[in-house]
Design a protein around this motif. Sequence first.
Motif, PDB file in Angstrom:
ATOM      1  N   GLY A 269      39.299  41.869  46.886  1.00  0.00           N
ATOM      2  CA  GLY A 269      37.966  42.441  46.986  1.00  0.00           C
ATOM      3  C   GLY A 269      37.942  43.856  46.467  1.00  0.00           C
ATOM      4  O   GLY A 269      38.962  44.456  46.117  1.00  0.00           O
ATOM      5  N   GLY A 270      36.735  44.432  46.417  1.00  0.00           N
ATOM      6  CA  GLY A 270      36.563  45.806  45.982  1.00  0.00           C
ATOM      7  C   GLY A 270      36.810  45.989  44.502  1.00  0.00           C
ATOM      8  O   GLY A 270      36.505  45.111  43.678  1.00  0.00           O
ATOM      9  N   PRO A 271      37.380  47.143  44.093  1.00  0.00           N
ATOM     10  CA  PRO A 271      37.600  47.423  42.672  1.00  0.00           C
ATOM     11  C   PRO A 271      38.474  46.395  41.960  1.00  0.00           C
ATOM     12  O   PRO A 271      38.312  46.162  40.766  1.00  0.00           O
TER      13      PRO A 271
ATOM     14  N   ASP B 291      27.131  40.732  49.282  1.00  0.00           N
ATOM     15  CA  ASP B 291      28.370  39.977  49.127  1.00  0.00           C
ATOM     16  C   ASP B 291      28.803  40.032  47.666  1.00  0.00           C
ATOM     17  O   ASP B 291      28.199  39.394  46.797  1.00  0.00           O
ATOM     18  N   LEU B 292      29.851  40.796  47.371  1.00  0.00           N
ATOM     19  CA  LEU B 292      30.323  40.948  46.004  1.00  0.00           C
ATOM     20  C   LEU B 292      30.874  39.634  45.454  1.00  0.00           C
ATOM     21  O   LEU B 292      30.706  39.322  44.268  1.00  0.00           O
TER      22      LEU B 292
ATOM     23  N   ASP C 204      38.449  43.204  42.270  1.00  0.00           N
ATOM     24  CA  ASP C 204      37.594  42.119  41.803  1.00  0.00           C
ATOM     25  C   ASP C 204      36.790  42.526  40.574  1.00  0.00           C
ATOM     26  O   ASP C 204      36.565  41.716  39.668  1.00  0.00           O
ATOM     27  N   LEU C 205      36.347  43.770  40.562  1.00  0.00           N
ATOM     28  CA  LEU C 205      35.590  44.240  39.389  1.00  0.00           C
ATOM     29  C   LEU C 205      36.463  44.234  38.139  1.00  0.00           C
ATOM     30  O   LEU C 205      36.021  43.854  37.052  1.00  0.00           O
TER      31      LEU C 205
ATOM     32  N   ARG D   7      47.172  51.122  38.565  1.00  0.00           N
ATOM     33  CA  ARG D   7      47.601  50.292  39.697  1.00  0.00           C
ATOM     34  C   ARG D   7      49.097  50.004  39.634  1.00  0.00           C
ATOM     35  O   ARG D   7      49.751  49.825  40.663  1.00  0.00           O
TER      36      ARG D   7
ATOM     37  N   ARG E  81      38.939  33.834  44.296  1.00  0.00           N
ATOM     38  CA  ARG E  81      38.016  34.621  45.120  1.00  0.00           C
ATOM     39  C   ARG E  81      36.803  33.804  45.518  1.00  0.00           C
ATOM     40  O   ARG E  81      36.293  33.926  46.646  1.00  0.00           O
TER      41      ARG E  81
ATOM     42  N   VAL F 217      26.888  46.474  45.578  1.00  0.00           N
ATOM     43  CA  VAL F 217      27.758  47.326  46.390  1.00  0.00           C
ATOM     44  C   VAL F 217      26.949  48.345  47.169  1.00  0.00           C
ATOM     45  O   VAL F 217      27.204  48.606  48.355  1.00  0.00           O
ATOM     46  N   SER F 218      25.926  48.939  46.517  1.00  0.00           N
ATOM     47  CA  SER F 218      25.125  49.958  47.200  1.00  0.00           C
ATOM     48  C   SER F 218      24.294  49.371  48.328  1.00  0.00           C
ATOM     49  O   SER F 218      24.023  50.038  49.329  1.00  0.00           O
TER      50      SER F 218
END
Length: 608
Positions: A550-552, A16-17, A554-555, A476, A539, A11-12
């Motif tokens: 995507g983003g959080p 591509d996550l 996906d984590l 969420r 994904r 991410v930093s």
Amino acid sequence: MIALVGVVVVVSKGGDLALWVSMVTAVVGTYVVPHLFGVLRRKLLQQRRQARTSAEAQARLRERARIAREMHDSLGHDLALIAVRAAGLELAPGLAPAQVRAAGELRLAAADATERLRQIIGLLREDSDAAPLAPVGEDVPELVRRAADSGMRISLDLAPGPVPGLAAAVVQEGLTNAAKHAPGAAVTVSVAPHLVRVRNGPPRSRPTARTGGLGLAGLRERVRLAGGTLTAGPSGDGFELTVTLPREGRRIPARREGSGRPGREARSMTQPAPSTGHRPRRSVSLTDPAPGIGRRTAAIVAVAAMLPYLTIKILWLTGSSLGVGDPGLMNDPAMIGLNAMTFGMDAVGLLLALAFTARWGMRLPAPLVLLPLWVGTGLLSVIVVTAPIIVAAAGTAAFSGGPIEPWVYMMVYAGFLTQGIGLMTAFALYARDRWPAAFTTPVGLPYPSLTRPLQAVLAWGALPVAVVLGGARLVRAFEGPAAGAAQSGLKGLLAIAGAVALVVIVRGRGRGPFRRPLAAVWLGSGSLFGWGLYAMIVRSVGGPLAAGAGGPADLVELFGMLTGLVMGICGAFLLMERSGVSDVQPAQEPLEGEDREHDRRTADHGHR
């Protein structure tokens, strides 16, 4: 930890996550999971070897106890008759003093030998072993004749009718005790179809044997197992042994120490050995009982609910655009792959539901049943609870606005709801019949475990991660639309409840039933892994269904999948050790002849 550091780096650096997620998933599936299952297999093999060694040692102890009983019944009786003969010689007229002393020494020697035999039997005998039910080798008239030939003053009153099976054992024990404790006394033996009595008068010389033997205790157990009663005690100036047997031949099954099964000897009363002397084949009707009406009904309902979903998947895979607003959507490679995957998942569920309706389903390997049901119930449990809430809150509008028509969603989710209820009900009834220990034992049941330290590490390590993931899902749930909020909230609650319940069952403390925390662990870990795996696949392959992800989010799904996998592996270790070792038996017990093999039961309470 490696996955978390990698996510931060990717991410930093603006990488591509999705690619990183795919790599982590591939590494876990290719290396970590096989390694953990290899560790589990080695531990279980080691534990089974130890259990087999322990079972063989117990078999040797049982054989020693059997030898001890036979020595007491046969040698003790013979030594008592020798003492009777010697006592008769002491009282015989016309013998020289030296001969009288020799006869007395012989009587004392026989009494000493009887006492030493009793001490040896005390060392060999296993108190928890049930008494033998087989009668002695001689009948009542022969026992009385041998005692009379030895010099015992004895009379026999044999009533007409069948002689009880235990009559010879009762008479032998009564004559042995009379010879040891009342030498020279007159003995009366009475045998009727349901009554055996041995009575002796006062002794004519001083008894040489001590009290406290094991004969009456063993005989009392035999009589109890046959459903009768035994009384023994002074009668007038002598002693009387009386055994009363039931007219209906009622028998009480003996139970092994710490076991709920009838003992070997008790089963031999009602299950005679085959006349051929060979071990009989397993009967399917005994080892694989027919499913109950409840299990069959639930499975049939699940199968019926799966058919519409499978039908529309087949239509889409064959090029039909039924229920699809964009005809080209189902020609997208990503949609073809996802349709094939979901069709295969539901087809596996259909096969398992059919297995729950037949006897052969009980013989399926446990992993082939548990692994797909673990993932499937984790997915379906969320839909079963949230689908009615979503429809009640938003109606068909919750499914509008997409490329697929609302009626398709309604049909699919109605099918998921029905098959989820039916499949989970059928599986619960199936598991109760196949692995009853999981439903009847308490949480605190002690069991041998070689992997308990590993289980503790996995359970306590998964707990904080699951709490964080569950908290994120609950947050969420308060921010998104109603449809997503219901699913996110339930997933969060299941994750936290499953992780807490896993710690509870790994610690093994508590008196409550094991099935309650087990169900929480099953659904919580299955939901984390199943929904996380589905999200990662969507994904990774891309396509229309991956839009907006995507983003959080996906984590959360990635770490949910990994945490659910860790919890599932920990639960697999625990279940296989808890329910798969207590019934391990050696292939053939040492010193046990083929004529006793018919009464062994197979080890089917644990995971097969």
